[in-house]
Design a protein around this motif. Sequence first.
Motif, PDB file in Angstrom:
ATOM      1  N   GLU A   1      -6.695  72.737 -28.399  1.00 23.64           N
ATOM      2  CA  GLU A   1      -6.691  72.407 -26.970  1.00 23.64           C
ATOM      3  C   GLU A   1      -5.335  72.774 -26.373  1.00 23.64           C
ATOM      4  OE1 GLU A   1      -9.481  71.341 -25.179  1.00 23.64           O
ATOM      5  OE2 GLU A   1     -10.180  72.086 -27.103  1.00 23.64           O
TER       6      GLU A   1
ATOM      7  N   GLN B   1     -15.769  57.258 -22.014  1.00 18.50           N
ATOM      8  CA  GLN B   1     -15.656  58.685 -22.284  1.00 18.50           C
ATOM      9  C   GLN B   1     -14.464  58.943 -23.198  1.00 18.50           C
ATOM     10  OE1 GLN B   1     -16.651  57.637 -18.913  1.00 18.50           O
ATOM     11  NE2 GLN B   1     -18.605  57.914 -19.982  1.00 18.50           N
TER      12      GLN B   1
ATOM     13  N   GLY C   1     -14.191  61.392 -25.361  1.00 17.91           N
ATOM     14  CA  GLY C   1     -14.019  62.783 -25.753  1.00 17.91           C
ATOM     15  C   GLY C   1     -15.351  63.460 -26.044  1.00 17.91           C
TER      16      GLY C   1
ATOM     17  N   LEU D   1      -7.909  75.759 -21.062  1.00 14.55           N
ATOM     18  CA  LEU D   1      -9.030  75.877 -21.999  1.00 14.55           C
ATOM     19  C   LEU D   1      -8.559  75.858 -23.451  1.00 14.55           C
ATOM     20  CD1 LEU D   1     -10.884  78.620 -19.961  1.00 14.55           C
ATOM     21  CD2 LEU D   1     -11.574  76.223 -20.199  1.00 14.55           C
TER      22      LEU D   1
ATOM     23  N   LEU E   1     -14.611  67.477 -29.906  1.00 17.43           N
ATOM     24  CA  LEU E   1     -15.678  68.191 -30.616  1.00 17.43           C
ATOM     25  C   LEU E   1     -15.112  69.439 -31.300  1.00 17.43           C
ATOM     26  CD1 LEU E   1     -18.700  68.576 -31.254  1.00 17.43           C
ATOM     27  CD2 LEU E   1     -18.911  69.805 -29.087  1.00 17.43           C
ATOM     28  N   THR E   2     -14.112  70.013 -30.659  1.00 19.33           N
ATOM     29  CA  THR E   2     -13.548  71.282 -31.140  1.00 19.33           C
ATOM     30  C   THR E   2     -12.904  71.153 -32.521  1.00 19.33           C
ATOM     31  OG1 THR E   2     -11.706  70.666 -29.700  1.00 19.33           O
ATOM     32  CG2 THR E   2     -13.169  72.381 -28.921  1.00 19.33           C
TER      33      THR E   2
ATOM     34  N   GLN F   1     -23.127  57.116 -22.829  1.00 19.06           N
ATOM     35  CA  GLN F   1     -21.775  57.073 -23.386  1.00 19.06           C
ATOM     36  C   GLN F   1     -20.955  56.242 -22.398  1.00 19.06           C
ATOM     37  OE1 GLN F   1     -19.249  60.495 -23.058  1.00 19.06           O
ATOM     38  NE2 GLN F   1     -18.135  60.044 -24.937  1.00 19.06           N
TER      39      GLN F   1
ATOM     40  N   ILE G   1      -9.958  75.626 -33.205  1.00 17.82           N
ATOM     41  CA  ILE G   1      -9.771  75.656 -31.752  1.00 17.82           C
ATOM     42  C   ILE G   1      -8.672  74.649 -31.442  1.00 17.82           C
ATOM     43  CG2 ILE G   1     -10.782  75.164 -29.492  1.00 17.82           C
ATOM     44  CD1 ILE G   1     -13.487  76.030 -30.622  1.00 17.82           C
TER      45      ILE G   1
ATOM     46  N   ASN H   1     -14.859  72.190 -12.101  1.00 15.63           N
ATOM     47  CA  ASN H   1     -14.026  70.991 -12.033  1.00 15.63           C
ATOM     48  C   ASN H   1     -13.718  70.574 -10.610  1.00 15.63           C
ATOM     49  OD1 ASN H   1     -13.586  70.630 -14.903  1.00 15.63           O
ATOM     50  ND2 ASN H   1     -12.482  72.566 -14.764  1.00 15.63           N
TER      51      ASN H   1
ATOM     52  N   ASN I   1     -12.328  78.853 -25.794  1.00 13.44           N
ATOM     53  CA  ASN I   1     -13.569  78.165 -26.140  1.00 13.44           C
ATOM     54  C   ASN I   1     -14.395  77.918 -24.884  1.00 13.44           C
ATOM     55  OD1 ASN I   1     -15.508  76.489 -27.324  1.00 13.44           O
ATOM     56  ND2 ASN I   1     -14.212  74.667 -27.154  1.00 13.44           N
ATOM     57  N   SER I   2     -15.661  78.339 -24.910  1.00 15.01           N
ATOM     58  CA  SER I   2     -16.560  78.040 -23.783  1.00 15.01           C
ATOM     59  C   SER I   2     -16.999  76.586 -23.840  1.00 15.01           C
ATOM     60  CB  SER I   2     -17.790  78.943 -23.844  1.00 15.01           C
ATOM     61  OG  SER I   2     -18.628  78.528 -24.914  1.00 15.01           O
ATOM     62  N   GLY I   3     -16.910  75.992 -25.022  1.00 12.44           N
ATOM     63  CA  GLY I   3     -17.410  74.639 -25.230  1.00 12.44           C
ATOM     64  C   GLY I   3     -18.809  74.638 -25.819  1.00 12.44           C
TER      65      GLY I   3
ATOM     66  N   ALA J   1     -22.657  65.257 -20.080  1.00  7.34           N
ATOM     67  CA  ALA J   1     -22.577  65.057 -18.627  1.00  7.34           C
ATOM     68  C   ALA J   1     -22.069  63.666 -18.286  1.00  7.34           C
ATOM     69  CB  ALA J   1     -23.953  65.284 -18.001  1.00  7.34           C
ATOM     70  N   ALA J   2     -21.180  63.128 -19.136  1.00  8.13           N
ATOM     71  CA  ALA J   2     -20.719  61.751 -18.911  1.00  8.13           C
ATOM     72  C   ALA J   2     -19.393  61.689 -18.171  1.00  8.13           C
ATOM     73  CB  ALA J   2     -20.597  61.022 -20.249  1.00  8.13           C
ATOM     74  N   GLY J   3     -18.728  62.843 -18.056  1.00  7.10           N
ATOM     75  CA  GLY J   3     -17.384  62.874 -17.470  1.00  7.10           C
ATOM     76  C   GLY J   3     -17.377  62.489 -16.000  1.00  7.10           C
TER      77      GLY J   3
END
Length: 471
Positions: free
Chosen positions: A170, A91, A93, A154, A214-215, A88, A168, A243, A185-187, A9-11
Amino acid sequence: MRLDVVILAAGKGTRMNSNLPKVMHKIAGKPMIEHVVDCASSLGTEHIHLVVGHGADVIKRHFLGDDSHEGYVSYEGLKGSELSFVNQDNQLGTGHAVQQAMPNIPARSVEDRVLVLYGDVPLVSKDTLQELIDTSATAPLGVLTLFTQNPEGLGRIIRDDSHQLRAIVEERDASEEQKGINEVNSGILVTSAIELKDWLSRLSNDNAQGEYYLTDIIAMAVADGHVVESLTTGDEYEVQGVNDKLQLCMLERHFQMIQAQALLATGVTVMDPTRVDIRGDISYGRDLTIDVNVVLEGQIKLGNNVSIGANCLIKDATVGDDVTLLPGTIIDGAVIGNAATIGPYARLRPGTVLADSVKIGNFVETKKAVMGNGSKANHLAYIGDAAIGADVNIGAGTIFCNYDGVNKHTTTLGDNVFVGSNSVLVAPVELENGVFVAAGSVINRAVPCDNLAVGRAKQRNVTGWKRPAKK
Ligand code: UD1
Ligand code: CA
């Protein structure tokens, strides 16, 4: 098994165009991040690690209250899980974000598992997460994927000929052919803590966005010779990220429709499921009817045979059986007994406690008002800081004058009191049982049992009076 949940939740949430951190925007009256935390704790999670950056202070204050030290949090929704914050500051990634939480996560054996959730994917369900955890119980990594007609933006799921997950990619790093894949990917993923630590330490930011993805751990797991498990959901809403305000609004409408359908399924008469919003928890008996444009907030308990008229706003209320709330009524922090009728256009404020068969009519406002069985205020009154007995009649235009400019005072009325129209009861004052107040009175002294109280100027008639003439 020990389960640690990391919530990202840092974005920044640039596209929300808001000063509020993205994850603090609400679905059904509750910040998105709280939906995710509640869901995580419902899994019997040991510890929830909230990775925060943009708006960290606002998010921390939400969970910690004003006491915003960095500690463990305990709030109602947590069901025994511990919650702590991880900063974090930059950010870099999603992989970098998870890495920040790893020093606090035990990685002693294959029994130590980590579930990664996103703070801006609010509607993920406990059942889906549990299924993901179960299907990947023996694998070092399991990923929640989605089939969608709109894969744009996604990460695409790359599988080999035997349908095994390979990587995965991007969107910004994907080839044209890969962009055509509509499994995304749902994440959300679950992994073994030991392997995750290792993979994260090997991440690089050599990609289109210059981020630590992370992917990328999927391809690493495959290279290490592991089989990566996956669970695929067809429910776009569950894994839909927010978003912008349009996506927020679409999830809100979806969530409200699911709630309205649940009401209908349990026998509630809902006049229009697109025009009732529930922002909280509601319990109810049989034969509840909800007319259009009703908003229900906070903790609400409704008895049997309750009817809620159009345009009512009800917050934190307990309502008995056979109650009718007429249109336009606003209720906040009130307790209403059986067989009461409230409204139209009544406003019950906090501390209102009404016994059975009470009637509150149009343009009546109550605050910290306790009213006994069968008492009525049918029109146009302010009843503040009052203790009122049974079978009392409050006439139209009555004001409980509770404020002397500095302090609030209480007015006490016994049983069977009749207050004539347009009277002012100046608190503190007590009217004993059976008192009758003449219309238009100002009452500022105690009235004993069964007395008539007249507190108004005597009428004078002037005979032979002439109207002024125009000059
Ligand atoms: C990510 C996934 C993508 C997936 C999509 C699903 C990566 C590299 N990509 O992409 O495969 O399809 O989610 O929605 O993981 N965050 C941090 N710190 C950071 C970066 C992000 O906390 O440094 C948080 C954000 O606040 C957000 C979440 O991680 O809650 C996802 O970040 P976001 O930038 O939205 O990822 P996507 O590019 O959408
Ligand atoms: Ca991104």
